[in-house]
Scaffold this motif. Structure first.
Motif, PDB file in Angstrom:
ATOM      1  N   ASN A 148       0.847  -1.185   0.000  1.00 27.87           N
ATOM      2  CA  ASN A 148       0.000   0.000   0.000  1.00 27.87           C
ATOM      3  C   ASN A 148       0.883   1.236   0.000  1.00 27.87           C
ATOM      4  N   ASP A 156      -4.851   5.870  -2.513  1.00 25.98           N
ATOM      5  CA  ASP A 156      -4.162   4.712  -1.941  1.00 25.98           C
ATOM      6  C   ASP A 156      -3.963   3.686  -3.047  1.00 25.98           C
ATOM      7  N   GLN A 158      -3.039   0.163  -3.701  1.00 20.58           N
ATOM      8  CA  GLN A 158      -2.941  -1.111  -3.006  1.00 20.58           C
ATOM      9  C   GLN A 158      -2.823  -2.253  -4.001  1.00 20.58           C
TER      10      GLN A 158
END
Length: 170
Positions: A148, A156, A158
């Motif tokens: 992440n 974000d 991820q």
């Protein structure tokens, strides 16, 4: 900026722990370079931009004892753009710690540092975290990871995936 101070503080903390050892002897039994490949599937915000990710993983590791290793990690993760989105990538610069339960077998670890974004408009990167669980022996590491990068502008990036590295002794 707060994240940068956090990363700097943690890296200085690792340096303090490392400096407490007065008789450090770097040998091929306790220090090596790990080089390998990763592949993953983007999640969250990243899944809107990319459907697949591949990368290279580079690490320098020092073992304090047979169970605890620390080091530095870098590499490159390439995200293949979808729906007209350009490809982009992450170049991490991180410290890492790993706990090896036995000389050959299960390990747990995590990377913590900064992920620099490439080919991303108005976004330089952010806090990079990469926990891992895997299997290791004297030559190989095979692991699952969750990566992440808490990038700027509330994005974000991820990824969940698999990686493999080969230990090169020096």
């Amino acid at each position: 900026m707060k994240k940068l101070f956090l990363i700097t503080g943690l890296l200085l903390g690792f340096n303090t722990i490392y400096a407490q050892q007065n008789d450090i002897d770097i040998t091929s039994d306790n220090s090596w370079l790990k080089a390998g490949l990763t592949a993953g599937v983007p999640l969250g915000d990243a899944s809107d931009l990319s459907s697949f990710n591949m990368g290279v993983d580079l690490r320098g590791q020092y073992l304090f004892n047979p169970n605890l290793g620390i080091g530095v990690a870098s590499g490159y993760s390439h995200y293949f753009g979808k729906d007209g989105v350009d490809d982009f990538g992450i170049v991490p610069l991180a410290g890492f710690v790993r706990y090896y339960f036995t000389p050959s077998g299960l390990f747990l670890g995590t990377d913590l540092g900064y992920g620099f974004l490439t080919n991303a408009n108005n976004n330089d990167g952010g806090l990079y975290v990469n926990p891992q669980i895997g299997y290791h022996n004297r030559d190989w590491n095979i692991y699952a990871f969750y990566q992440n990068t808490f990038a700027e502008n509330d994005i974000d990036l991820q990824t969940v995936g698999l990686g493999v590295t080969y230990n090169i002794r020096f």
